[in-house]
Every structure is written in structure tokens, then in C-alpha cells.
Motif scaffolding. Structure first.
Motif, PDB file in Angstrom:
ATOM      1  N   THR A 181     -62.484 -18.109   3.567  1.00  0.00           N
ATOM      2  CA  THR A 181     -61.181 -18.537   3.071  1.00  0.00           C
ATOM      3  C   THR A 181     -61.243 -20.005   2.679  1.00  0.00           C
ATOM      4  N   LEU A 182     -60.777 -20.308   1.484  1.00  0.00           N
ATOM      5  CA  LEU A 182     -60.583 -21.690   1.058  1.00  0.00           C
ATOM      6  C   LEU A 182     -59.083 -21.937   1.050  1.00  0.00           C
ATOM      7  N   GLU A 183     -58.699 -23.109   1.522  1.00  0.00           N
ATOM      8  CA  GLU A 183     -57.274 -23.432   1.583  1.00  0.00           C
ATOM      9  C   GLU A 183     -56.968 -24.662   0.737  1.00  0.00           C
ATOM     10  N   GLN A 184     -55.732 -24.675   0.261  1.00  0.00           N
ATOM     11  CA  GLN A 184     -55.205 -25.838  -0.450  1.00  0.00           C
ATOM     12  C   GLN A 184     -53.821 -26.093   0.128  1.00  0.00           C
ATOM     13  N   ASP A 194     -58.685 -18.135 -10.495  1.00  0.00           N
ATOM     14  CA  ASP A 194     -58.929 -19.416 -11.171  1.00  0.00           C
ATOM     15  C   ASP A 194     -58.895 -20.578 -10.183  1.00  0.00           C
ATOM     16  N   GLN A 195     -57.949 -20.552  -9.256  1.00  0.00           N
ATOM     17  CA  GLN A 195     -57.869 -21.607  -8.244  1.00  0.00           C
ATOM     18  C   GLN A 195     -59.070 -21.557  -7.306  1.00  0.00           C
ATOM     19  N   VAL A 196     -59.515 -20.357  -6.964  1.00  0.00           N
ATOM     20  CA  VAL A 196     -60.687 -20.204  -6.093  1.00  0.00           C
ATOM     21  C   VAL A 196     -61.922 -20.773  -6.783  1.00  0.00           C
ATOM     22  N   ARG A 197     -62.100 -20.458  -8.066  1.00  0.00           N
ATOM     23  CA  ARG A 197     -63.261 -20.967  -8.803  1.00  0.00           C
ATOM     24  C   ARG A 197     -63.215 -22.491  -8.908  1.00  0.00           C
ATOM     25  N   GLN A 198     -62.030 -23.026  -9.173  1.00  0.00           N
ATOM     26  CA  GLN A 198     -61.878 -24.472  -9.283  1.00  0.00           C
ATOM     27  C   GLN A 198     -62.162 -25.160  -7.940  1.00  0.00           C
ATOM     28  N   ALA A 199     -61.622 -24.625  -6.861  1.00  0.00           N
ATOM     29  CA  ALA A 199     -61.844 -25.211  -5.535  1.00  0.00           C
ATOM     30  C   ALA A 199     -63.311 -25.082  -5.128  1.00  0.00           C
ATOM     31  N   SER A 200     -63.930 -23.972  -5.452  1.00  0.00           N
ATOM     32  CA  SER A 200     -65.346 -23.774  -5.127  1.00  0.00           C
ATOM     33  C   SER A 200     -66.212 -24.797  -5.853  1.00  0.00           C
TER      34      SER A 200
END
Length: 132
Positions: free
Chosen positions: A83-86, A95-101
Motif C-alpha cells: 500500500t502506498l499512501e498520500q 495514475d496516482q499509484v504510478r506517479q507515487a511509485s
């Protein structure tokens, strides 16, 4: 030496001096990260890592560029393996997952390098790779 002030070694481990274009971690570190077991660095010291750092470490087999690592990380998040959090909320939008990754790969690689988990490749990387 006996006071713990110095460590003697017969050889210099292949610690990476810088993050290469195709980052590589030792096979043992990658295996231990995949199994969730304690991870030794090249100096045989156990390094405590976050789940994010462990996941990235698993991808460092020398066949992926930073972009390839970010893509693999995003795929892991989208599959629910991590899990990635913002702002305290889990990211679900692809798109947000790819950007955060993509944004976190550089700092994570820096942390892994500082922890002596990246190694030099023994031979130059070939121009064609299996991952971008």
C-alpha cells in the motif's frame, strides 16, 4: 578490533559506490526480502527495512532501470501486495499509484545504497534488457 572499534576484512565487498542505471542488490538480500526474513547487507550486518524498501529490493536484479523498478512497484501496489499512501489515505487510482511509485524509487534506492545493500555489477550491463 576486540573493543568493536574496527572491523577487519580479508577483502572489500562489492558495495556499489553509486546507484547504477540498472541497480543490483545481492541475491541473498533479494531472497531474504521476498521471504520477509532479516536482510544482511554486504558487511553482514542486518538491516531493518520498511515494507516499501523490501518490495523495491526484490526488484533489484540488475535487469530493471529506475523506470522499470517504478513500473514493477506500481504493479505490486495495484495487485494489493503493498500500500502506498498520500496524506494518510491509500492510493488506488492507477495514475496516482504510478506517479507515487516513480517519485519514491530514487529516495528508496538512495536509502538502500546507504545501507550497503546495492552491489557493483561484475561485468558491464548489456545494452538490451528484459525490463525498461
Amino acid at each position: 578490533y576486540f573493543a568493536g572499534v574496527a572491523n577487519l576484512h580479508r577483502h572489500v565487498p562489492p558495495v556499489a559506490d553509486e546507484i547504477s542505471e540498472w541497480p543490483l542488490a545481492s541475491p541473498l538480500a533479494r531472497i531474504q526480502a521476498a521471504k520477509g526474513q532479516p536482510i544482511p547487507n554486504v558487511w553482514h550486518r542486518i538491516v531493518k527495512l520498511s515494507p516499501l524498501h523490501c518490495q523495491v529490493l526484490r526488484f533489484l536484479d540488475g535487469t530493471r532501470s529506475s523506470k522499470g523498478i517504478a513500473d514493477a512497484l506500481a504493479a505490486s501496489v495495484l495487485k494489493g501486495e503493498l500500500t502506498l499512501e498520500q496524506e494518510g489515505k491509500p492510493l488506488r487510482d492507477p495514475d496516482q499509484v504510478r506517479q507515487a511509485s516513480a517519485a519514491c524509487v530514487g529516495p528508496v534506492l538512495g536509502d538502500l545504497a546507504k545501507s550497503a545493500l546495492l552491489v557493483r555489477q561484475s561485468i558491464p550491463a548489456p545494452p538490451a534488457r528484459t525490463h525498461p
